[in-house]
Write a protein that holds these residues in place. Structure first.
Motif, PDB file in Angstrom:
ATOM      1  N   ASP A 155      58.077  32.121  23.879  1.00 37.58           N
ATOM      2  CA  ASP A 155      57.106  32.341  22.807  1.00 37.58           C
ATOM      3  C   ASP A 155      56.035  31.265  22.771  1.00 37.58           C
ATOM      4  O   ASP A 155      55.381  31.053  21.735  1.00 37.58           O
ATOM      5  CB  ASP A 155      57.801  32.412  21.433  1.00 37.58           C
ATOM      6  CG  ASP A 155      58.713  33.624  21.312  1.00 37.58           C
ATOM      7  OD1 ASP A 155      58.346  34.682  21.857  1.00 37.58           O
ATOM      8  OD2 ASP A 155      59.782  33.499  20.678  1.00 37.58           O
ATOM      9  N   GLY A 156      55.826  30.567  23.900  1.00 38.92           N
ATOM     10  CA  GLY A 156      54.802  29.536  23.970  1.00 38.92           C
ATOM     11  C   GLY A 156      53.399  30.115  24.042  1.00 38.92           C
ATOM     12  O   GLY A 156      53.183  31.260  24.451  1.00 38.92           O
ATOM     13  N   ALA A 157      52.432  29.290  23.672  1.00 32.08           N
ATOM     14  CA  ALA A 157      51.040  29.738  23.596  1.00 32.08           C
ATOM     15  C   ALA A 157      50.482  30.198  24.936  1.00 32.08           C
ATOM     16  O   ALA A 157      49.631  31.097  24.986  1.00 32.08           O
ATOM     17  CB  ALA A 157      50.179  28.595  23.043  1.00 32.08           C
ATOM     18  N   PHE A 158      50.953  29.600  26.032  1.00 31.05           N
ATOM     19  CA  PHE A 158      50.403  29.945  27.354  1.00 31.05           C
ATOM     20  C   PHE A 158      50.679  31.390  27.742  1.00 31.05           C
ATOM     21  O   PHE A 158      50.053  31.917  28.651  1.00 31.05           O
ATOM     22  CB  PHE A 158      50.956  29.006  28.420  1.00 31.05           C
ATOM     23  CG  PHE A 158      50.220  27.694  28.531  1.00 31.05           C
ATOM     24  CD1 PHE A 158      49.531  27.161  27.449  1.00 31.05           C
ATOM     25  CD2 PHE A 158      50.227  26.972  29.717  1.00 31.05           C
ATOM     26  CE1 PHE A 158      48.851  25.957  27.541  1.00 31.05           C
ATOM     27  CE2 PHE A 158      49.546  25.765  29.829  1.00 31.05           C
ATOM     28  CZ  PHE A 158      48.862  25.249  28.742  1.00 31.05           C
ATOM     29  N   HIS A 159      51.609  32.045  27.062  1.00 28.86           N
ATOM     30  CA  HIS A 159      51.928  33.436  27.394  1.00 28.86           C
ATOM     31  C   HIS A 159      50.913  34.415  26.816  1.00 28.86           C
ATOM     32  O   HIS A 159      50.906  35.593  27.208  1.00 28.86           O
ATOM     33  CB  HIS A 159      53.329  33.789  26.881  1.00 28.86           C
ATOM     34  CG  HIS A 159      54.416  32.949  27.470  1.00 28.86           C
ATOM     35  ND1 HIS A 159      54.619  32.829  28.838  1.00 28.86           N
ATOM     36  CD2 HIS A 159      55.373  32.168  26.885  1.00 28.86           C
ATOM     37  CE1 HIS A 159      55.650  32.024  29.060  1.00 28.86           C
ATOM     38  NE2 HIS A 159      56.118  31.611  27.896  1.00 28.86           N
ATOM     39  N   SER A 160      50.047  33.948  25.907  1.00 28.68           N
ATOM     40  CA  SER A 160      49.125  34.886  25.258  1.00 28.68           C
ATOM     41  C   SER A 160      47.658  34.458  25.301  1.00 28.68           C
ATOM     42  O   SER A 160      46.793  35.214  24.865  1.00 28.68           O
ATOM     43  CB  SER A 160      49.534  35.090  23.794  1.00 28.68           C
ATOM     44  OG  SER A 160      49.390  33.884  23.057  1.00 28.68           O
ATOM     45  N   ILE A 161      47.377  33.260  25.804  1.00 28.24           N
ATOM     46  CA  ILE A 161      45.991  32.795  25.823  1.00 28.24           C
ATOM     47  C   ILE A 161      45.169  33.639  26.787  1.00 28.24           C
ATOM     48  O   ILE A 161      45.562  33.850  27.939  1.00 28.24           O
ATOM     49  CB  ILE A 161      45.908  31.299  26.206  1.00 28.24           C
ATOM     50  CG1 ILE A 161      46.634  30.449  25.161  1.00 28.24           C
ATOM     51  CG2 ILE A 161      44.454  30.850  26.330  1.00 28.24           C
ATOM     52  CD1 ILE A 161      46.689  28.970  25.501  1.00 28.24           C
ATOM     53  N   GLY A 162      44.023  34.083  26.330  1.00 32.16           N
ATOM     54  CA  GLY A 162      43.171  34.935  27.157  1.00 32.16           C
ATOM     55  C   GLY A 162      42.326  34.149  28.135  1.00 32.16           C
ATOM     56  O   GLY A 162      42.096  32.946  27.969  1.00 32.16           O
ATOM     57  N   LYS A 163      41.851  34.827  29.157  1.00 27.79           N
ATOM     58  CA  LYS A 163      40.993  34.207  30.168  1.00 27.79           C
ATOM     59  C   LYS A 163      39.708  33.706  29.514  1.00 27.79           C
ATOM     60  O   LYS A 163      39.134  34.369  28.657  1.00 27.79           O
ATOM     61  CB  LYS A 163      40.677  35.199  31.281  1.00 27.79           C
ATOM     62  CG  LYS A 163      41.893  35.602  32.106  1.00 27.79           C
ATOM     63  CD  LYS A 163      41.502  36.526  33.252  1.00 27.79           C
ATOM     64  CE  LYS A 163      42.726  36.997  34.038  1.00 27.79           C
ATOM     65  NZ  LYS A 163      43.494  35.885  34.617  1.00 27.79           N
ATOM     66  N   GLY A 164      39.281  32.527  29.937  1.00 23.30           N
ATOM     67  CA  GLY A 164      38.053  31.947  29.413  1.00 23.30           C
ATOM     68  C   GLY A 164      38.220  31.122  28.158  1.00 23.30           C
ATOM     69  O   GLY A 164      37.277  30.451  27.717  1.00 23.30           O
ATOM     70  N   SER A 165      39.398  31.144  27.558  1.00 21.30           N
ATOM     71  CA  SER A 165      39.650  30.320  26.382  1.00 21.30           C
ATOM     72  C   SER A 165      39.866  28.867  26.791  1.00 21.30           C
ATOM     73  O   SER A 165      40.051  28.557  27.972  1.00 21.30           O
ATOM     74  CB  SER A 165      40.877  30.836  25.618  1.00 21.30           C
ATOM     75  OG  SER A 165      40.658  32.148  25.146  1.00 21.30           O
ATOM     76  N   ILE A 166      39.847  27.976  25.816  1.00 19.72           N
ATOM     77  CA  ILE A 166      40.043  26.550  26.091  1.00 19.72           C
ATOM     78  C   ILE A 166      41.226  26.035  25.281  1.00 19.72           C
ATOM     79  O   ILE A 166      41.283  26.203  24.060  1.00 19.72           O
ATOM     80  CB  ILE A 166      38.789  25.724  25.748  1.00 19.72           C
ATOM     81  CG1 ILE A 166      37.581  26.209  26.567  1.00 19.72           C
ATOM     82  CG2 ILE A 166      39.042  24.237  26.008  1.00 19.72           C
ATOM     83  CD1 ILE A 166      36.288  25.475  26.233  1.00 19.72           C
ATOM     84  N   PHE A 167      42.168  25.406  25.982  1.00 23.36           N
ATOM     85  CA  PHE A 167      43.335  24.787  25.351  1.00 23.36           C
ATOM     86  C   PHE A 167      43.070  23.286  25.256  1.00 23.36           C
ATOM     87  O   PHE A 167      42.766  22.628  26.254  1.00 23.36           O
ATOM     88  CB  PHE A 167      44.580  25.058  26.187  1.00 23.36           C
ATOM     89  CG  PHE A 167      45.845  24.526  25.575  1.00 23.36           C
ATOM     90  CD1 PHE A 167      46.607  25.317  24.724  1.00 23.36           C
ATOM     91  CD2 PHE A 167      46.275  23.234  25.843  1.00 23.36           C
ATOM     92  CE1 PHE A 167      47.768  24.833  24.154  1.00 23.36           C
ATOM     93  CE2 PHE A 167      47.438  22.733  25.284  1.00 23.36           C
ATOM     94  CZ  PHE A 167      48.180  23.540  24.433  1.00 23.36           C
ATOM     95  N   ILE A 168      43.199  22.731  24.052  1.00 25.15           N
ATOM     96  CA  ILE A 168      42.889  21.325  23.798  1.00 25.15           C
ATOM     97  C   ILE A 168      44.130  20.665  23.222  1.00 25.15           C
ATOM     98  O   ILE A 168      44.580  21.005  22.119  1.00 25.15           O
ATOM     99  CB  ILE A 168      41.713  21.198  22.807  1.00 25.15           C
ATOM    100  CG1 ILE A 168      40.479  21.915  23.360  1.00 25.15           C
ATOM    101  CG2 ILE A 168      41.398  19.725  22.519  1.00 25.15           C
ATOM    102  CD1 ILE A 168      39.541  22.404  22.293  1.00 25.15           C
ATOM    103  N   ASP A 169      44.692  19.720  23.958  1.00 26.82           N
ATOM    104  CA  ASP A 169      45.924  19.073  23.521  1.00 26.82           C
ATOM    105  C   ASP A 169      45.631  17.704  22.928  1.00 26.82           C
ATOM    106  O   ASP A 169      45.201  16.800  23.634  1.00 26.82           O
ATOM    107  CB  ASP A 169      46.904  18.939  24.684  1.00 26.82           C
ATOM    108  CG  ASP A 169      48.174  18.223  24.241  1.00 26.82           C
ATOM    109  OD1 ASP A 169      48.626  18.484  23.105  1.00 26.82           O
ATOM    110  OD2 ASP A 169      48.689  17.399  25.012  1.00 26.82           O
TER     111      ASP A 169
END
Length: 289
Positions: A81-95
């Motif tokens: 159920d982690g976020a990487f399973h649903s993030i769409g192409k072209g989005s930006i992940f900021i940690d």
């Protein structure tokens, strides 16, 4: 207005997510492991809450995380159920987590495979900086990705800098913690020495803070240190977590950090005194114990 997810509503993440909603006027969806914290956030700021990191991230332009450590970060990204399973192409992940440079590079590689971008962006400024929206953000990633994300990050920051490729943000945060460790120990020893010498410490600090000895720690922590009050910021447990990351990286790159290693041991002494949740200026308590 962007669609934003914020995962991790601790003492830092809670106000940071709030600034994204109030200052940026973004559409914000939050997730927190303890759901009651997310419910409280929504009641205060509006927005939405999700039941899993994947649900929070779905359909979002920008996905932020601010969690405890490498393992927590993997759990909310590539875990079940982690976020990487649903993030769409072209989005930006900021940690915004303070984590290792290795986990940043690891997750960036996964993000590239899945078609979205990754920035490691640890912060400095403590709880007060988060609440006032004046954090310093040290970012690692590609220039074009950084330029797209910076206006959103600006919602909770006073300074946002691109330090180099992925991992550079975490390495810069390590430099930050190395410097702070030495500064706080030096300030603690100075106050301890001055008190034993019979000086008026307030007068001493008023003078030397205007010279070469001056620092943020001196300006903002000397009064509470003198009063023996240590409930004002970044906890000793968190500092030891960060210094463990620093010392591991130092072993890998063969840098010599004798003072940092020593101060880490001093913080262990503070933990043994029961000061796990005291702020980092509690190094003085160890000297006066």
């Amino acid at each position: 207005m962007a669609t934003v997810a914020f995962i991790g509503l601790g003492v830092m993440g809670y106000p940071m997510a709030g600034h994204l909603k109030t200052r940026g006027e973004h559409d914000v969806c939050v997730y927190n492991r303890t759901a009651s914290k997310a419910e409280k956030w929504v009641s205060e700021f509006g927005g939405r809450m999700a039941g899993t990191p994947a649900d929070a991230a779905k359909g979002c332009d920008f996905i932020f995380t601010c969690v405890g450590n490498d393992d927590d970060l993997r759990s909310v990204t590539t875990g079940e159920d982690g976020a990487f399973h649903s993030i769409g192409k072209g989005s930006i992940f900021i940690d915004n987590t303070t984590a290792s440079a290795d986990v940043a590079r690891e997750l960036a590689a996964v993000a590239e495979e899945k078609g979205f971008d990754f920035l490691d962006a640890p912060v400095s400024g403590g709880q007060a900086g988060a609440e006032n929206g004046v954090l310093t953000v040290m970012t690692g990633g590609d220039q074009d990705v950084f330029e797209r994300a910076k206006p959103v990050i600006d919602c909770y920051a006073r300074m946002v800098g691109l330090m180099g490729p992925v991992g550079s943000g975490q390495l810069t945060k390590m430099v930050n913690q190395i410097c702070i460790a030495g500064l706080v120990q030096g300030l603690s020893e100075g106050i301890h020495f001055g008190k034993r010498a019979g000086l008026d410490i307030e007068k001493v600090i008023d003078v030397i803070s205007k010279g070469a000895a001056g620092s943020w720690q001196m300006e903002n922590r000397h009064k509470t240190m003198i009063a023996g009050e240590y409930e004002h910021g970044f906890a000793v447990d968190w500092m030891r977590k960060d210094l463990a990351i620093v010392l591991e990286e130092a072993r890998n790159n063969k840098s010599s950090l004798p003072v940092t290693a020593l101060v880490d041991q001093f913080y262990q002494d503070v933990q043994r005194m029961g000061g796990n949740r005291w702020d980092t200026s509690s190094l003085l308590a160890r000297l006066e114990d």
